[in-house]
Design an enzyme around this catalytic site. Structure first.
Site, short mmCIF file in Angstrom:
data_model
loop_
_atom_site.label_atom_id
_atom_site.label_comp_id
_atom_site.label_asym_id
_atom_site.label_seq_id
_atom_site.Cartn_x
_atom_site.Cartn_y
_atom_site.Cartn_z
CB SER A 63 -16.82 -30.28 33.88
OG SER A 63 -16.88 -31.40 33.04
CE LYS A 66 -15.00 -33.59 34.52
NZ LYS A 66 -14.86 -33.36 33.08
CE1 TYR A 190 -16.59 -37.00 35.22
CE2 TYR A 190 -17.98 -38.18 33.67
CZ TYR A 190 -17.19 -37.09 33.98
OH TYR A 190 -17.00 -36.10 33.06
CE1 TYR A 241 -13.11 -29.82 30.63
CE2 TYR A 241 -14.52 -28.16 29.65
CZ TYR A 241 -14.29 -29.14 30.58
OH TYR A 241 -15.27 -29.43 31.48
CB VAL A 259 -21.31 -29.56 29.01
CG1 VAL A 259 -20.00 -29.73 28.30
CG2 VAL A 259 -21.70 -30.78 29.80
N1 GLN Z 1 -20.69 -35.08 32.40
C1 GLN Z 1 -20.04 -34.44 31.29
C2 GLN Z 1 -19.30 -35.45 30.46
O1 GLN Z 1 -18.73 -36.33 31.00
C3 GLN Z 1 -19.11 -33.39 31.83
C4 GLN Z 1 -18.39 -32.68 30.74
C5 GLN Z 1 -18.28 -31.22 30.98
O2 GLN Z 1 -18.99 -30.60 31.76
N2 GLN Z 1 -17.40 -30.61 30.21
O3 GLN Z 1 -19.26 -35.38 29.26
#
Ligand code: GLN
Length: 314
Positions: A63, A66, A190, A241, A259
């Site tokens: 993420s 992003k 994505y 988050y 993650v």
């Molecule tokens: N690729 C992961 C997902 O879509 C990204 C989530 C994350 O890093 N929090 O679940």
């Protein structure tokens, strides 16, 4: 304040931690990462790099991508992006679907999965996923000056095979008219952007434009100062988050987690920092990465809320 000593202290402090968190397993390919790893890299505004631990170990940025995807999408759509994605913390898990029905397919912010999927839809811009992904890789290579940055195809395939929640989010938003391309193409973009692999040094270099009010130290302007400040504001309010408030409270600087266990953190005007430790806390943020940043902020006095900015309080 000697940053080299502080980094050595942090590496020793983290090595002594017994609870290393839990490595993400919902993406099968990530489950095999050794939880013992920890890396840190700091680039300061004068260009110095201080690194420690496994700063050269590559990891899945997940993420954290992003932030860079949002930067590209704002370049394409400008403020019109905000008609399709909000700017408020969600208070929900990164992959939650509950708010989307009440809010009619408009995700709360670009850093939860639903918001990032809308951002991927913007970045697709009528092209094939490989064009959008190529653009993202070129952007990261330009920001870092490092052409070796690449996608881990095994991670991308693993997520494509098991990303049922993301598939649901994309379809649900498409039902509201907030996804314009076929969902497979949006998700292809994505998943591949999440599967980009970088190490702490590369990630800290990539964050320099957010430290320098939108400028690349060698290449010039990347985004306007106000855009860089706004991206930092979103990282502070939404970058972790439903634990974004806790991160702001404990660390006090903008940060974006993934993650894969990485966190990119920005001290405006002072430092771009990347930490990595794959074990996560219950909110899906790196447990020891957060702890390391908390200690770094304490030891340096770095905080967006500090008038002096660099007065160490220990
Ligand atoms: N690729 C992961 C997902 O879509 C990204 C989530 C994350 O890093 N929090 O679940």
């Amino acid at each position: 304040m000697d940053l080299t000593d502080i980094v050595a202290d942090i590496v020793a402090y983290i090595a002594a931690q017994e609870d290393r968190g839990t490595v993400a397993s919902y993406i099968p390919e990530l489950a095999s990462v050794d939880p013992a790893g920890f890396g840190i890299a700091i680039v300061t505004a004068d260009g110095a790099m201080v690194a420690g631990g496994d700063a050269d170990a590559g990891f899945s940025i997940q993420s954290i991508s992003k932030v860079f995807a949002l930067t590209l999408a704002l370049g394409k759509a400008g403020d019109q992006l905000w008609e399709r994605v909000g700017r408020e913390p969600s208070g929900n898990a990164f992959n939650s679907i509950v708010q989307l029905e009440q809010e009619r397919g408009i995700p709360r912010n670009p850093f939860i999965n639903a918001g990032a999927i809308v951002v991927s839809d913007v970045n697709l811009g009528g092209h094939q996923p490989r064009v959008a992904i190529g653009e993202m890789l070129r952007f990261l290579r330009y920001l870092t000056g490092d052409d070796s940055i690449a996608i881990n195809e095994a991670v991308a395939a693993s997520e494509t095979a098991t990303g049922f929640r993301n598939i649901a989010l994309a379809n649900y938003m498409r039902a509201f008219g907030n996804i314009h391309h076929p969902v497979e193409l949006v998700l292809g973009t994505y998943f591949h952007q999440c599967a980009i692999e970088m190490n702490c040094r590369q990630l800290a270099l990539a964050g320099r434009f957010l430290m320098l009010d939108g400028r690349h130290p060698d290449e010039g302007r990347v985004v306007s100062p106000s855009r860089a400040r706004r991206i930092n504001a979103l990282m502070l309010t939404c970058g972790h988050y439903d634990a974004s408030g806790d991160f702001a409270f404990r660390v006090g600087i903008p940060g974006k987690s993934g993650v894969g266990g990485g966190i990119l953190a920005i001290v405006p005007g002072r430092a771009s920092i990347a930490v990595w430790s794959p074990g996560l806390n219950e909110n899906g943020n790196s447990r020891l990465g957060t702890l390391a940043l908390e200690r770094l902020a304490q030891r340096t006095g770095w905080s967006v809320f500090s008038p002096a900015g660099d007065s160490a309080d220990q």
